[in-house]
Write an enzyme that holds these catalytic residues in place. Structure first.
Site, PDB file in Angstrom:
ATOM      1  CB  THR A 128      32.539  37.972  34.792  1.00 10.30           C
ATOM      2  OG1 THR A 128      33.905  38.380  34.707  1.00 10.30           O
ATOM      3  CG2 THR A 128      32.314  37.404  36.195  1.00 10.30           C
ATOM      4  CD  GLU A 130      38.442  39.035  36.789  1.00 11.18           C
ATOM      5  OE1 GLU A 130      38.887  38.525  37.832  1.00 11.18           O
ATOM      6  OE2 GLU A 130      39.149  39.692  35.984  1.00 11.18           O
ATOM      7  CE1 TYR A 153      31.922  42.165  38.280  1.00 11.35           C
ATOM      8  CE2 TYR A 153      33.710  40.672  37.689  1.00 11.35           C
ATOM      9  CZ  TYR A 153      32.549  41.358  37.351  1.00 11.35           C
ATOM     10  OH  TYR A 153      32.025  41.219  36.096  1.00 11.35           O
ATOM     11  CE  LYS A 157      28.595  40.332  37.191  1.00 11.78           C
ATOM     12  NZ  LYS A 157      27.363  40.465  36.379  1.00 11.78           N
TER      13      LYS A 157
END
Length: 361
Positions: A128, A130, A153, A157
């Site tokens: 991701t 992010e 999150y 990840k």
């Protein structure tokens, strides 16, 4: 006769999983998908392929090591697409332990199960944007941009991202990370901001909702179209050499701008006043407040600016995003005018929209 390729998809009932399953079936694969056991099968995203002769679902969970071993041994896939995740950034602040169990340890369990079963399969990890944190001075983000996650999150990840790289280097596994920037579609879950915006625009136009409440309107994101991004996933696993690639459009807009694009589809031009938690978006024609900022949606730590530098993917895969945010907003709003939930087809024509909107605008 050459045997058909066999793929296994975790998270097959999600937005990306459903589009990827359709893509692989169209390419002649036998597709196996892992779904979590619920009291009833709830994903309408799979309706169009659920009874396809080459599509099979299996109950399993990435938090359950034994089910992963059993499924890998039984299915024997040549390609594995690991898409299962607790994928909502804001929710991860409320359920950090669960997010880590699924996103971090789930990836570790799956990679270790592949190794222990001695399965010679190519592995794709849904990573991701992010990971980059969106800190000022790092835009656009590319494969060499420092990783500075800013949520449970993204930290979970990050664990998965490095686990993929570690297993690739330690055990010679064909394991790759696709670092995907935001990608949306009519199948996006309703608690994600793009779907929340497009569904609200449609409902307000139909007279079924008065106003939309949002959080940080200044957050910048690189939004693309999910069906195009699953093509990139597939292309990554077709390479003889595993890799980690950024996938995005290279364009970016604020959440405020996305709301403007979505409401424009239903003929509402938004004008803004106020600042911070007092900001409001009004219909310029009627003066009605259609968008309000609500601090309840502010995150403890915000990822401010994400915009991809996808040039390496373009050179390596020959892949390029074709649908940018303005077209994406129009596509999603048109769909939401006709459907309150997932229905089919994904692409809605103007006649369907006109029939639904007749007498409402």
């Amino acid at each position: 006769m050459t045997a058909r390729k066999k793929a296994l998809i975790t998270g097959v009932s999600g937005q990306d999983g459903s589009y990827l399953a359709e893509l692989l079936l169209a390419k002649g694969y036998d597709v196996h998908g892992i779904v979590r056991r619920n009291s009833e099968f709830t994903s309408r995203r799979l309706d169009r392929i659920l009874f396809h002769e080459r599509f099979t679902t299996h109950y399993g969970d990435v938090v359950d090591t034994s089910s992963l071993h059993t499924l890998l041994a039984r299915v024997g896939p040549s390609e594995i697409y690991h898409l299962a995740a607790q994928s909502h950034v804001a929710v991860s602040f409320s359920v950090p332990d669960y997010s880590a169990q699924v996103n971090a340890l789930g990836t570790l369990r799956l990679l270790n199960a592949i190794r222990e079963v001695d399965l010679k399969a190519r592995f794709y990890q849904a990573s991701t944007s992010e990971l980059f944190g969106g800190l000022r001075g790092t835009e656009p983000q590319h494969e060499g941009t420092p990783l500075t996650p800013r949520s449970p999150y993204s930290t979970s990840k990050l664990f998965g991202y490095w686990t993929v790289r570690n297993y690739r280097e330690a055990y010679g596994m064909h394991a790759s990370n696709g670092i995907l920037f935001n990608h949306e579609s009519p199948r996006r879950g309703r608690n994600f901001v793009t779907k929340k915006i497009t569904q609200a625009a449609a409902r307000i136009a139909r007279g079924e909702q008065e106003m939309l409440r949002l959080g940080n309107l200044d957050a910048v994101r690189d939004w693309g179209y999910a069906p195009e991004y699953v093509e990139a996933m597939w292309l990554i696993l077709q390479r003889d050499v595993p890799c980690d690639l950024v996938i995005g459009t290279g364009t970016a807009y604020t959440i405020r701008q996305f709301a403007e694009m979505a409401f424009a589809v239903v003929g509402i031009e938004l004008g803004w006043s106020g600042q911070g938690a007092d900001e409001r978006g009004r219909d310029r024609r009627t003066g009605a407040v259609r968008v309000a900022v609500d601090p309840v949606y502010f995150r403890p730590l915000e990822t401010e600016r994400l915009r991809a530098d996808p040039r390496l993917a373009e050179r390596t895969l020959g892949w390029r995003a074709r649908t940018l945010a303005p077209a994406l907003a129009r596509l999603m709003v048109r769909y939401d005018i006709v459907h309150d939930e997932f229905g089919f087809p994904d692409l809605v024509d103007d006649a369907d929209v006109a029939r639904r909107m007749e007498g409402r605008t």
